[in-house]
Design a protein around this motif. Structure first.
Motif, PDB file in Angstrom:
ATOM      1  N   MET A   1     -41.326 -67.891  36.589  1.00 26.36           N
ATOM      2  CA  MET A   1     -41.460 -69.217  37.410  1.00 26.36           C
ATOM      3  C   MET A   1     -42.954 -69.539  37.065  1.00 26.36           C
ATOM      4  N   SER A   2     -43.181 -71.035  36.796  1.00 28.97           N
ATOM      5  CA  SER A   2     -44.435 -71.474  36.318  1.00 28.97           C
ATOM      6  C   SER A   2     -44.710 -72.484  37.363  1.00 28.97           C
ATOM      7  N   ARG A   3     -45.719 -72.123  38.090  1.00 30.46           N
ATOM      8  CA  ARG A   3     -45.947 -73.025  39.294  1.00 30.46           C
ATOM      9  C   ARG A   3     -47.292 -73.916  38.771  1.00 30.46           C
ATOM     10  N   ARG A   4     -47.321 -75.190  38.822  1.00 36.86           N
ATOM     11  CA  ARG A   4     -48.558 -75.980  38.440  1.00 36.86           C
ATOM     12  C   ARG A   4     -48.725 -76.876  39.575  1.00 36.86           C
ATOM     13  N   THR A   5     -50.000 -77.748  39.480  1.00 38.91           N
ATOM     14  CA  THR A   5     -50.329 -78.707  40.149  1.00 38.91           C
ATOM     15  C   THR A   5     -50.691 -79.894  39.737  1.00 38.91           C
ATOM     16  N   LEU A   6     -50.029 -80.990  40.133  1.00 42.26           N
ATOM     17  CA  LEU A   6     -50.382 -82.473  39.640  1.00 42.26           C
ATOM     18  C   LEU A   6     -51.293 -83.120  40.356  1.00 42.26           C
ATOM     19  N   VAL A   7     -52.405 -83.460  40.006  1.00 41.13           N
ATOM     20  CA  VAL A   7     -53.405 -83.986  40.908  1.00 41.13           C
ATOM     21  C   VAL A   7     -53.130 -85.536  40.811  1.00 41.13           C
ATOM     22  N   ARG A   8     -52.936 -86.046  42.127  1.00 39.12           N
ATOM     23  CA  ARG A   8     -52.682 -87.683  42.354  1.00 39.12           C
ATOM     24  C   ARG A   8     -53.738 -87.974  42.991  1.00 39.12           C
ATOM     25  N   ALA A   9     -53.712 -89.173  43.342  1.00 46.10           N
ATOM     26  CA  ALA A   9     -55.036 -90.040  43.871  1.00 46.10           C
ATOM     27  C   ALA A   9     -55.128 -89.525  45.338  1.00 46.10           C
ATOM     28  N   SER A  10     -54.116 -89.009  46.117  1.00 41.06           N
ATOM     29  CA  SER A  10     -54.303 -88.615  47.366  1.00 41.06           C
ATOM     30  C   SER A  10     -53.742 -87.363  47.633  1.00 41.06           C
ATOM     31  N   GLY A  61     -43.696 -78.047  51.770  1.00 41.61           N
ATOM     32  CA  GLY A  61     -43.870 -76.782  50.864  1.00 41.61           C
ATOM     33  C   GLY A  61     -45.413 -76.638  50.791  1.00 41.61           C
ATOM     34  N   GLU A  62     -45.619 -76.680  49.312  1.00 38.73           N
ATOM     35  CA  GLU A  62     -47.178 -76.226  48.758  1.00 38.73           C
ATOM     36  C   GLU A  62     -47.999 -77.358  48.456  1.00 38.73           C
ATOM     37  N   THR A  63     -47.304 -78.521  48.611  1.00 44.55           N
ATOM     38  CA  THR A  63     -48.058 -79.663  48.084  1.00 44.55           C
ATOM     39  C   THR A  63     -49.008 -79.989  49.250  1.00 44.55           C
ATOM     40  N   HIS A  64     -50.404 -80.230  48.762  1.00 44.25           N
ATOM     41  CA  HIS A  64     -51.515 -80.781  49.666  1.00 44.25           C
ATOM     42  C   HIS A  64     -51.882 -82.196  49.789  1.00 44.25           C
ATOM     43  N   VAL A  65     -51.785 -82.514  50.829  1.00 48.26           N
ATOM     44  CA  VAL A  65     -52.235 -84.372  51.024  1.00 48.26           C
ATOM     45  C   VAL A  65     -53.564 -84.080  51.430  1.00 48.26           C
TER      46      VAL A  65
END
Length: 277
Positions: A1-10, A61-65
């Protein structure tokens, strides 16, 4: 499993990239009472032979706002596809995930190889009218539990209707599947404000414009009005395939994973055969 993070504006979107192989990647879009973990069975089944991508939406889940701004669900999906260098994908969406998949197919059909809509919500669909008394009683009970502000009770109630099925026995689904549902939905219920999603144009009014191969599935134990909606999709989307999964409610990936896998494999095989002919 490859977890990644996509940085969006907010927000920082958590996404996972597994597997590899021939064929358009599968992109799995979770329901509004779950997160990307609801698809683990599909990841295990298909990653040995095909690339499988999934992500947690804002508020799940693990997405951070970082800041609760207005955002478009389809824009987040397309950003994940871009980050993964995916030109075209098979979008597999359940419930609210199905709505996003359908909206994407209408907005950006060149990015969508095919659709799998599992008990999908549909942008612009009419609200159910005159539900049966037992269903209306559930709607009323839900409003009462929500108004009381007891998140644990609300989580249990939502497991009762979405996992077990509105007219099925309470606790029909137990074990690991129930524990996972309660963890995923409980986390979403406790999440802070993710910002308002921008309403897309009505997909309900444009179903005849869907121009990609489509599979529609639903459970026989789900809400009757959702089954009726899925049956409408079978009459309105050009070339659509689909049908009911016996003994499943709203979340077949949790309560009927083998049956879902069989339907999905058959659909993908037909796509591959069509591409080779």
């Amino acid at each position: 499993m490859s977890r990644r993070t996509l940085v969006r504006a907010s927000a920082d979107l958590a996404w996972w990239d597994d597997g590899g192989g021939a064929g358009a990647p599968l992109v799995l879009l979770h329901a509004g009472v779950a997160d990307s973990r609801m698809w683990q069975g599909c990841v295990d089944a298909f990653a040995p032979e095909r690339r499988v991508i999934r992500y947690d939406r804002r508020g799940f889940g693990e997405t951070h706002v970082r800041e609760p701004r207005a955002y478009a669900q389809v824009d987040d999906l397309l950003a994940v596809l871009d980050a993964a260098n995916v030109e075209r994908a098979v979008l597999v969406g359940c419930s609210q995930g199905g709505r996003i998949a359908l909206d994407a197919a209408l907005e950006q059909p060149q990015r969508v190889a095919a659709l799998v809509l599992v008990a999908p919500a549909v942008s612009g669909a009419p609200e159910p009218s005159q539900p049966a008394p037992e269903i209306q009683a559930l709607f009323d009970a839900y409003e009462a539990v929500e108004a009381a502000g007891d998140l644990e009770a609300l989580n249990e109630f939502e497991a009762r209707v979405w996992l077990d099925g509105p007219l099925a026995a309470r606790g029909r689904v137990g074990g690991d599947a129930r524990r996972l549902f309660l963890e995923m939905n409980g986390r979403a219920l406790r999440a802070g404000n993710a910002g308002p999603p921008v309403d897309p144009p009505s997909a309900w009014d444009r179903l005849e414009q869907v121009a990609v191969p489509t599979l529609v599935l639903w459970g026989t134990l789900d809400f009757p009005h959702l089954a009726t909606r899925c049956e409408s999709l079978l009459t309105r989307i050009p070339g659509v395939q689909g049908g009911a999964i016996d003994g499943s409610a709203h979340l077949p990936s949790l309560d009927a994973p083998q049956a879902l896998e069989v339907r999905l494999r058959s659909f993908l095989a037909a796509l591959a055969a069509g591409a080779d002919s």
